[in-house]
Structure formats: C-alpha cells, structure tokens
Scaffold this motif. Structure first.
Motif, PDB file in Angstrom:
ATOM      1  N   UNK A  65       1.111  -1.305  -0.255  1.00 58.00           N
ATOM      2  CA  UNK A  65       0.082   0.041   0.037  1.00 58.00           C
ATOM      3  C   UNK A  65       0.625   1.212   0.093  1.00 58.00           C
ATOM      4  N   UNK A  66       0.310   2.249  -0.847  1.00 56.18           N
ATOM      5  CA  UNK A  66       1.078   3.329  -1.054  1.00 56.18           C
ATOM      6  C   UNK A  66       0.240   4.689  -1.034  1.00 56.18           C
ATOM      7  N   UNK A  67       0.892   5.689  -0.609  1.00 52.95           N
ATOM      8  CA  UNK A  67       0.241   7.034  -0.595  1.00 52.95           C
ATOM      9  C   UNK A  67       0.771   7.980  -1.412  1.00 52.95           C
ATOM     10  N   UNK A  68       0.183   8.538  -2.427  1.00 54.02           N
ATOM     11  CA  UNK A  68       0.833   9.497  -3.258  1.00 54.02           C
ATOM     12  C   UNK A  68       0.508  10.792  -2.835  1.00 54.02           C
ATOM     13  N   UNK A  69       1.068  11.689  -2.742  1.00 53.44           N
ATOM     14  CA  UNK A  69       0.828  13.025  -2.157  1.00 53.44           C
ATOM     15  C   UNK A  69       1.215  14.345  -3.083  1.00 53.44           C
ATOM     16  N   UNK A  70       0.082  14.748  -3.600  1.00 50.93           N
ATOM     17  CA  UNK A  70       0.334  15.643  -4.786  1.00 50.93           C
ATOM     18  C   UNK A  70       0.341  17.252  -4.102  1.00 50.93           C
ATOM     19  N   UNK A  71       1.407  18.023  -4.512  1.00 49.53           N
ATOM     20  CA  UNK A  71       1.763  19.241  -4.046  1.00 49.53           C
ATOM     21  C   UNK A  71       0.610  20.504  -4.489  1.00 49.53           C
ATOM     22  N   UNK A  72       0.109  20.914  -3.862  1.00 47.07           N
ATOM     23  CA  UNK A  72      -0.582  22.267  -4.612  1.00 47.07           C
ATOM     24  C   UNK A  72      -1.849  22.032  -5.265  1.00 47.07           C
ATOM     25  N   UNK A  73      -2.577  20.957  -5.071  1.00 47.11           N
ATOM     26  CA  UNK A  73      -3.663  20.412  -5.878  1.00 47.11           C
ATOM     27  C   UNK A  73      -4.873  20.986  -4.997  1.00 47.11           C
TER      28      UNK A  73
END
Length: 179
Positions: free
Chosen positions: A3-11
């Motif tokens: 399991x992973x989490x992707x964190x998008x900056x500034x969305x």
C-alpha cells in the motif's frame, strides 16, 4: 502488494484543480489497485507491487502532465514509511489540535549543510525536527495558515520539493495504507 500514498503538491488549494474521481481513474489506469482518495487535496492511496517511491511518483506525475497538462510534484510513501513517520513524531503527544502538528514530506533528504542553516523565521513560534525525508512541525500558538515556514520556504532553504499535511491527514493516510 504494497500500500502506498501519493501526495500531490498544491492540488485544489490554489489555481490547480483536479477532480478526485479523475485522479482515482488515472492511478487505476497506471495499473494500481484498490485506489482511494482522501479529501480533495491530492492524496491518493493504492496497492501496487513493491516499487521504489520515486518511480511511482514519476509515473503519476507523467500521467498528470500527459493527460491534463498538470505539472505538479508528486511524492510517494509506503504504508510502512507512513507508520514510521507517525511513530517518530516528537510533537504528536504535545497537542490536541491536529492543525498545529504537521509533517512536511520531502522529495529527498536534504544535505546536512542545508539542514544546519534551516531556522525558524524571526517572530514565529514553532518547533521543527528533521528526520530523513520528513520535517515534523509544531505550531503551539496557531496553525500553518499564518507562518512563513511554508513549502516554498522549505524548498528554497533545503533545495528539495516539499508538501505538507496536517496531523489528522497523516494519521488517515497511515491508516488507509496499513496492510
């Protein structure tokens, strides 16, 4: 599967808008499974065979650029990494208000020289502790909204991409990525 989490900056916090349904479809189209988003601010969790974080981040960033023309930094952490981040927090027990405890996730560990030069801006009351690719933050007098110790400040001073999440989000992402 991991399991992973992707964190998008500034969305969805400025002019960059992205529907979470579209983000889920995009991540699913990359071959990832059990894709879920958390809040409307660019947090997506998914399952995938064990892969390096930067390869997963690059794939999502490239797909966003190719399909939508969005050029946003993407940082990825595994569930185990997020559990370690939570366990390492020196401030979690100091504060009941989750908006006053945050974690700045970094694309890479900053150099020792840059870490040594990082300081709290004059007139601000905050504590920080750097642990590898994360900076644990504590704002005892208020939240993140009034500080100069922002992503832009960290990126300029440390020379690496950063994205920050409050403690409630960090805990939720840890729980969503737990195996």
């Amino acid at each position: 599967m991991t399991r992973y989490a992707a964190l998008l900056r500034g969305v969805n916090v400025g002019s960059t808008r992205l529907a979470m349904a579209y983000l889920r479809r995009l991540v699913t189209d990359l071959g990832h499974e059990d894709v879920k988003t958390y809040l409307q601010s660019g947090n997506v969790v998914f399952s995938s065979p064990p892969t390096k974080d930067d390869i997963l981040a690059e794939g999502i960033a490239r797909k966003l650029a190719d399909e939508l023309g969005l050029r946003v930094p993407v940082l990825v952490r595994s569930g185990d990494e997020l559990a370690s981040v939570v366990a390492a927090s020196p401030y979690a027990g100091k504060q009941d208000d989750p908006t006053r405890v945050l974690v700045a996730f970094l694309a890479a560990a900053p150099s020792r020289a840059k870490v040594k030069d990082l300081a709290v801006p004059d007139g601000e009351n905050l504590e920080f502790a750097i642990d590898g690719r994360e900076i644990h933050l504590h704002f005892p007098d208020g939240g993140y909204g009034r500080t100069k110790f922002t992503n832009a400040h960290l990126e300029k001073k440390l020379g690496v991409v950063a994205t920050t999440r409050n403690w409630k989000s960090v805990l939720a992402l840890r729980d969503l990525t737990a195996s």
